[in-house]
Design a protein around this motif. Structure first.
Motif, PDB file in Angstrom:
ATOM      1  N   ARG A 118       0.761  -1.077  -0.357  1.00 60.41           N
ATOM      2  CA  ARG A 118       0.219  -0.071   0.064  1.00 60.41           C
ATOM      3  C   ARG A 118       0.500   1.408  -0.041  1.00 60.41           C
ATOM      4  N   LEU A 119       0.319   2.314  -1.145  1.00 65.24           N
ATOM      5  CA  LEU A 119       1.451   3.416  -1.416  1.00 65.24           C
ATOM      6  C   LEU A 119       2.099   3.868   0.376  1.00 65.24           C
ATOM      7  N   ALA A 120       2.693   5.130   0.184  1.00 63.72           N
ATOM      8  CA  ALA A 120       2.910   5.522   1.515  1.00 63.72           C
ATOM      9  C   ALA A 120       3.310   4.575   3.186  1.00 63.72           C
ATOM     10  N   SER A 121       2.591   3.129   3.073  1.00 64.32           N
ATOM     11  CA  SER A 121       2.201   2.970   4.081  1.00 64.32           C
ATOM     12  C   SER A 121       3.742   2.243   4.891  1.00 64.32           C
ATOM     13  N   ARG A 162       8.585   0.104  -2.600  1.00 67.27           N
ATOM     14  CA  ARG A 162       9.464   0.440  -3.701  1.00 67.27           C
ATOM     15  C   ARG A 162       8.820  -1.083  -4.230  1.00 67.27           C
ATOM     16  N   LEU A 163       7.923  -2.302  -3.629  1.00 66.09           N
ATOM     17  CA  LEU A 163       7.212  -2.562  -4.893  1.00 66.09           C
ATOM     18  C   LEU A 163       6.469  -2.122  -5.428  1.00 66.09           C
ATOM     19  N   LEU A 164       5.409  -1.648  -5.444  1.00 65.68           N
ATOM     20  CA  LEU A 164       4.667  -0.313  -6.163  1.00 65.68           C
ATOM     21  C   LEU A 164       5.301   0.268  -7.894  1.00 65.68           C
ATOM     22  N   ALA A 165       6.803   0.950  -6.979  1.00 58.73           N
ATOM     23  CA  ALA A 165       7.315   1.666  -8.458  1.00 58.73           C
ATOM     24  C   ALA A 165       7.716   0.211  -9.280  1.00 58.73           C
ATOM     25  N   LEU A 166       8.449  -0.572  -8.604  1.00 57.70           N
ATOM     26  CA  LEU A 166       8.325  -1.166  -9.838  1.00 57.70           C
ATOM     27  C   LEU A 166       7.676  -2.512 -10.266  1.00 57.70           C
ATOM     28  N   THR A 167       6.553  -2.525 -10.198  1.00 60.87           N
ATOM     29  CA  THR A 167       5.706  -3.064 -10.607  1.00 60.87           C
ATOM     30  C   THR A 167       5.272  -2.003 -11.746  1.00 60.87           C
ATOM     31  N   THR A 168       5.391  -0.298 -11.408  1.00 57.04           N
ATOM     32  CA  THR A 168       5.191   0.722 -12.132  1.00 57.04           C
ATOM     33  C   THR A 168       6.159   0.238 -13.553  1.00 57.04           C
ATOM     34  N   GLN A 169       7.115  -0.023 -13.700  1.00 52.85           N
ATOM     35  CA  GLN A 169       8.056  -0.034 -14.828  1.00 52.85           C
ATOM     36  C   GLN A 169       7.541  -1.204 -15.119  1.00 52.85           C
ATOM     37  N   PHE A 170       7.519  -1.965 -14.994  1.00 50.75           N
ATOM     38  CA  PHE A 170       7.507  -3.228 -14.982  1.00 50.75           C
ATOM     39  C   PHE A 170       6.242  -3.095 -16.356  1.00 50.75           C
ATOM     40  N   LEU A 171       5.098  -2.525 -15.579  1.00 49.87           N
ATOM     41  CA  LEU A 171       3.857  -2.458 -16.766  1.00 49.87           C
ATOM     42  C   LEU A 171       4.246  -1.154 -18.376  1.00 49.87           C
ATOM     43  N   ALA A 172       5.294  -0.491 -17.564  1.00 47.63           N
ATOM     44  CA  ALA A 172       5.382   0.736 -18.462  1.00 47.63           C
ATOM     45  C   ALA A 172       6.588  -0.182 -19.481  1.00 47.63           C
ATOM     46  N   LEU A 173       6.790  -1.345 -19.460  1.00 51.69           N
ATOM     47  CA  LEU A 173       7.832  -2.624 -19.614  1.00 51.69           C
ATOM     48  C   LEU A 173       7.053  -3.593 -21.297  1.00 51.69           C
ATOM     49  N   GLY A 174       5.570  -3.652 -20.635  1.00 49.96           N
ATOM     50  CA  GLY A 174       5.192  -4.365 -21.051  1.00 49.96           C
ATOM     51  C   GLY A 174       3.970  -4.930 -20.663  1.00 49.96           C
ATOM     52  N   GLN A 175       4.963  -5.717 -19.523  1.00 58.63           N
ATOM     53  CA  GLN A 175       4.364  -7.139 -18.657  1.00 58.63           C
ATOM     54  C   GLN A 175       2.972  -6.189 -17.943  1.00 58.63           C
ATOM     55  N   LYS A 176       2.461  -7.780 -17.589  1.00 60.50           N
ATOM     56  CA  LYS A 176       1.385  -7.384 -16.483  1.00 60.50           C
ATOM     57  C   LYS A 176       2.214  -8.015 -14.641  1.00 60.50           C
ATOM     58  N   VAL A 177       0.970  -7.515 -14.015  1.00 62.34           N
ATOM     59  CA  VAL A 177       1.454  -8.843 -11.922  1.00 62.34           C
ATOM     60  C   VAL A 177       0.408  -8.679 -11.728  1.00 62.34           C
ATOM     61  N   CYS A 178       0.139  -9.873 -11.265  1.00 60.54           N
ATOM     62  CA  CYS A 178      -0.410 -10.171 -10.307  1.00 60.54           C
ATOM     63  C   CYS A 178      -0.240 -10.355  -9.563  1.00 60.54           C
ATOM     64  N   PHE A 179      -0.999 -10.688  -7.944  1.00 62.60           N
ATOM     65  CA  PHE A 179      -0.716  -9.826  -7.699  1.00 62.60           C
ATOM     66  C   PHE A 179      -1.678 -11.495  -6.238  1.00 62.60           C
ATOM     67  N   PHE A 180      -0.666 -12.539  -4.815  1.00 62.74           N
ATOM     68  CA  PHE A 180      -1.627 -12.928  -4.334  1.00 62.74           C
ATOM     69  C   PHE A 180      -0.784 -13.125  -3.057  1.00 62.74           C
TER      70      PHE A 180
END
Length: 381
Positions: free
Chosen positions: A36-39, A45-63
């Motif tokens: 959760r952002l800013a928590s 860190r993980l949300l920033a990495l997720t943003t870059q994965f999306l920008a590079l054409g990936q999808k991300v699925c969380f469990f």
């Protein structure tokens, strides 16, 4: 542990779900709880990495092991980001993923069987978040806690095995990268820093007092707060009696203490960062990069921290961050930055330079690309 399970599970089949995740180059991330952002720094860190994965054409699925509230799910889900509702859903669809990132040793251990079942077909990357055993051993040494030392040694065994069986390891700092390379010399290691927006040149005018930010359910922050109240801040007040300290973050127990205001949890720490003259981070045990230090550097606010708190930064400037490991020296450095505008400006500029060097968005882009290159190499091998 991991090795035994992997041998037992060789050749096991993982069911493929109806959704072809491979068509979208999906990365599955398994975490303890929803980021959760800013928590906390790990979430940022993980949300920033997720943003870059999306920008590079990936999808991300969380469990997440601890489940996920509706509010957390709404925060996460966006185009390209999905959430598994159950472990069964994860098990059914993991075989269609491009790669799996398992965060923290407990996740690697908890899902050893599942990860072993996909071994050799889907890359599994281990995100240490920090080196848990290092943090635990430092705390045990500080407290002279024999039982905690034993627990730290057990966790170290788990972490070493996790690094050995993973196809790649993600760490938060160069210190942690060195540890992983000692444990597993041949595994690809990727430094994924905690990144924030880097502000422009700052001014000292209008700023006052000190700021300490943290999630106080986390042991190093709770210990730092105790040190501040009992020893460190009284020394600051002895040198500069009018100094005020704001303590911001969830889980802080409000304590009647001269000069200290407990603000509690806030949705945005930015306004407090813009008010503060000095950020303090008196962390006495820990591992990885400290998000409170990274955030302050990116905001151009001088930081006084410890050797532990400065992990992950380059050390090119003694002003970014300022390091002090005993209460007297720490208080002296804080008061110098409170009183000297010229020193403050030099420290602020050095902080922004260090942020651009170590925790800029470019570093996160490089990390995401390198991780995907490791995934691609593993898939082709």
């Amino acid at each position: 542990m991991f090795v035994d399970v992997k041998r037992a599970m060789r050749g096991s089949r993982v069911r493929r779900g109806a959704l072809d995740l491979r068509s979208g180059d999906t990365i599955i991330v398994i975490e303890m709880q929803a980021p959760r952002l800013a928590s906390d720094g790990g979430s940022d860190r993980l949300l920033a990495l997720t943003t870059q994965f999306l920008a590079l054409g990936q999808k991300v699925c969380f469990f997440t092991l601890s489940g996920m509230s509706d509010a957390a799910r709404r925060e996460l889900e966006q185009p390209g980001v999905f959430v598994f509702s159950s472990e069964r859903e994860l098990t059914d669809q993991v075989g269609d993923a491009q790669a799996v990132i398992a965060c923290r040793p407990i996740v690697m251990e908890r899902f050893a069987g599942l990860l072993a079942a996909i071994d050799g077909t889907i890359p599994v990357l281990y995100d240490t978040v920090d080196i848990h055993s290092d943090r635990m051993m430092q705390e045990a040494t500080l407290a002279n806690d024999i039982d905690l030392k034993r627990a730290a040694r057990r966790v170290a065994i788990t972490e070493r095995l996790a690094c050995t069986v993973a196809d790649g390891v993600l760490v938060a700092s160069d210190n942690d990268a060195e540890t992983v390379r000692r444990w597993s010399p041949h595994v690809p290691v990727h430094i994924v820093p905690t990144t924030y927006e880097i502000l422009d040149r700052q001014e000292a005018l209008g700023r006052s007092g000190c700021l300490f930010v943290g999630n106080f359910g986390h042991g190093p922050n709770a210990d730092a707060l105790e040190w501040i109240v009992d020893e460190l801040f009284p020394k600051v007040l002895a040198l500069e009696p009018e100094t005020l300290l704001r303590v911001v973050g969830q889980g802080a127990r409000s304590i009647e203490s001269p000069g200290i205001t407990f603000v509690g949890n806030v949705p945005d720490v930015g306004p407090f960062m813009q008010q503060a003259r000095v950020v303090i981070a008196p962390i006495r045990f820990g591992s990885g990069m400290k998000s409170k230090v990274a955030s302050a550097l990116c905001s151009g606010v001088p930081v006084v921290t410890t050797t532990i708190g400065a992990q992950g930064f380059s050390g090119r400037s003694v002003l970014a961050p300022v390091i002090a490991d005993d209460a007297g020296t720490f208080a002296t450095q804080v008061v110098r930055l409170l009183a000297d505008d010229s020193l403050w400006l030099r420290a602020s500029e050095a902080s922004l330079d260090e942020a651009r060097r170590v925790v800029s968005n470019d570093r996160m882009v490089e990390a995401a690309k390198a991780i995907l290159a490791t995934v691609e190499e593993r898939l082709q091998s």
